[in-house]
Structure formats: C-alpha cells, structure tokens
Write an enzyme that holds these catalytic residues in place. Sequence first.
Site, PDB file in Angstrom:
ATOM      1  N   ILE A  33       0.817  -1.231   0.000  1.00  0.00           N
ATOM      2  CA  ILE A  33       0.000   0.000   0.000  1.00  0.00           C
ATOM      3  C   ILE A  33       0.852   1.284   0.000  1.00  0.00           C
ATOM      4  O   ILE A  33       0.322   2.359  -0.227  1.00  0.00           O
ATOM      5  CB  ILE A  33      -1.020   0.091   1.169  1.00  0.00           C
ATOM      6  CG1 ILE A  33      -0.381  -0.187   2.512  1.00  0.00           C
ATOM      7  CG2 ILE A  33      -2.238  -0.755   0.930  1.00  0.00           C
ATOM      8  CD1 ILE A  33      -1.275   0.239   3.676  1.00  0.00           C
ATOM      9  N   HIS A 101       8.272 -11.836   4.667  1.00  0.00           N
ATOM     10  CA  HIS A 101       7.685 -11.543   3.360  1.00  0.00           C
ATOM     11  C   HIS A 101       8.772 -11.122   2.377  1.00  0.00           C
ATOM     12  O   HIS A 101       9.849 -10.691   2.782  1.00  0.00           O
ATOM     13  CB  HIS A 101       6.625 -10.431   3.465  1.00  0.00           C
ATOM     14  CG  HIS A 101       7.119  -9.189   4.120  1.00  0.00           C
ATOM     15  ND1 HIS A 101       7.211  -9.056   5.485  1.00  0.00           N
ATOM     16  CD2 HIS A 101       7.591  -8.026   3.609  1.00  0.00           C
ATOM     17  CE1 HIS A 101       7.703  -7.867   5.780  1.00  0.00           C
ATOM     18  NE2 HIS A 101       7.955  -7.219   4.656  1.00  0.00           N
ATOM     19  N   PHE A 102       8.436 -11.248   1.112  1.00  0.00           N
ATOM     20  CA  PHE A 102       9.352 -10.889   0.033  1.00  0.00           C
ATOM     21  C   PHE A 102       8.765  -9.703  -0.738  1.00  0.00           C
ATOM     22  O   PHE A 102       7.576  -9.701  -1.055  1.00  0.00           O
ATOM     23  CB  PHE A 102       9.544 -12.071  -0.931  1.00  0.00           C
ATOM     24  CG  PHE A 102      10.212 -13.254  -0.273  1.00  0.00           C
ATOM     25  CD1 PHE A 102      11.572 -13.473  -0.427  1.00  0.00           C
ATOM     26  CD2 PHE A 102       9.482 -14.133   0.519  1.00  0.00           C
ATOM     27  CE1 PHE A 102      12.197 -14.555   0.194  1.00  0.00           C
ATOM     28  CE2 PHE A 102      10.104 -15.219   1.140  1.00  0.00           C
ATOM     29  CZ  PHE A 102      11.453 -15.425   0.976  1.00  0.00           C
TER      30      PHE A 102
HETATM   31  P1  AMP Z   1       9.126  -4.472   5.636  1.00  0.00           P
HETATM   32  O1  AMP Z   1       9.566  -3.105   6.024  1.00  0.00           O
HETATM   33  O2  AMP Z   1      10.098  -5.262   4.835  1.00  0.00           O
HETATM   34  O3  AMP Z   1       8.607  -5.196   6.856  1.00  0.00           O
HETATM   35  O4  AMP Z   1       7.916  -4.261   4.637  1.00  0.00           O
HETATM   36  C1  AMP Z   1       6.615  -4.071   5.030  1.00  0.00           C
HETATM   37  C2  AMP Z   1       5.901  -3.506   3.835  1.00  0.00           C
HETATM   38  O5  AMP Z   1       4.528  -3.643   4.062  1.00  0.00           O
HETATM   39  C3  AMP Z   1       6.169  -2.030   3.579  1.00  0.00           C
HETATM   40  O6  AMP Z   1       6.689  -1.872   2.271  1.00  0.00           O
HETATM   41  C4  AMP Z   1       4.805  -1.370   3.742  1.00  0.00           C
HETATM   42  O7  AMP Z   1       4.612  -0.344   2.816  1.00  0.00           O
HETATM   43  C5  AMP Z   1       3.862  -2.533   3.539  1.00  0.00           C
HETATM   44  N1  AMP Z   1       2.587  -2.482   4.229  1.00  0.00           N
HETATM   45  C6  AMP Z   1       2.338  -2.105   5.504  1.00  0.00           C
HETATM   46  N2  AMP Z   1       1.039  -2.282   5.799  1.00  0.00           N
HETATM   47  C7  AMP Z   1       0.455  -2.792   4.689  1.00  0.00           C
HETATM   48  C8  AMP Z   1      -0.878  -3.197   4.356  1.00  0.00           C
HETATM   49  N3  AMP Z   1      -1.887  -3.094   5.232  1.00  0.00           N
HETATM   50  N4  AMP Z   1      -1.112  -3.676   3.114  1.00  0.00           N
HETATM   51  C9  AMP Z   1      -0.109  -3.752   2.213  1.00  0.00           C
HETATM   52  N5  AMP Z   1       1.157  -3.400   2.453  1.00  0.00           N
HETATM   53  C10 AMP Z   1       1.436  -2.932   3.680  1.00  0.00           C
END
Ligand code: AMP
Length: 141
Positions: A33, A101-102
């Site tokens: 998002i 996650h990737f």
């Molecule tokens: P990380 O920093 O590798 O843990 O990545 C987490 C990612 O999740 C970030 O790029 C955020 O922009 C994304 N994110 C956070 N909340 C959501 C959500 N509700 N839906 C989709 N992406 C999200």
Amino acid sequence: MYDPDNIFAKILRGEIPCIKVYEDADAIAFMDIMPQSDGHLLVVPREPAAEIFELSDEAAQAAICVTKKLAIAVRKAFAPDGLTITQFNGAAAGQTVPHVHFHIVPRYADRPLRGHARDKQDVDLLKQHAERIIAALNEQQ
Ligand code: AMP
C-alpha cells in the site's frame, strides 16, 4: 517471538483487507500500500514466522517459487528496466512488519525509488496495477 496480531497475520486471516493478486495453499501476494515503485508487490508465506530464520524449508521453498512466478508476471505487466527482490529481517535491516515476506519491486531507469513504507498510494491506482499483474499471471498459466 511471533506476534499473531501483526498486520500481515490479520490480512492472512481475512480480518483486514488487501489488494490481492494471488494466493495458494502456501502464500498470498498483494499490492504494497506504500509502494516504492509502480507494481510493488508483497509475497507473504502463510506459515507464522517473523523472520526467515524461523521459516520451515518447505515454506521457504514454496515462497520463493511463488515470488519467482509473480516476479515474471510483474515484469510482463510493467516491463520495468529491472526488478529487485528483497526480504528484510529485523528492524535494523529495515523490517517494519514482523511476518516474513518478500518484496517484488520493479525498477525504472528514469524514476528513483520512493521511500520505504512512507507514502500511501491511491487505492484505485493500486487496484489497476493489481489487475495488470493478474492479467499477466493468467496469460502465464
Ligand atoms: P518491511 O519493512 O520489509 O517489513 O515491509 C513491510 C511492507 O509492508 C512495507 O513496504 C509497507 O509499505 C507494507 N505495508 C504495511 N502495511 C500494509 C498493508 N496493510 N497492506 C499492504 N502493504 C502494507
């Protein structure tokens, strides 16, 4: 210690929505998002693991296969100049959501990456991007 109330666990349980592109028995993929570039996608294994160290070999193998399949679809949908796949472990490494996650991040030579987890994208635009990736996936199958 895995926190079952992290945001991706809630998405996996269907408690909060996501813009889904793909799912199977092992993983789900949805639009980030706060995308760093157009087409930025996340692949989330269903297995509850905060970091890659806790993920089973089976779940890791399945996740990388799903990631590859979706990277091919993203490349087809967006025709980027390049594509980065990343996976962060721990806050010091930039991880903000404690469920492994990737990231699939298309790279465009003429556009710098936007900030990590910084600016929310317009939901309708994200849905359009998801549809492009889904169409590419359907052509792949
Ligand atoms: P990380 O920093 O590798 O843990 O990545 C987490 C990612 O999740 C970030 O790029 C955020 O922009 C994304 N994110 C956070 N909340 C959501 C959500 N509700 N839906 C989709 N992406 C999200």
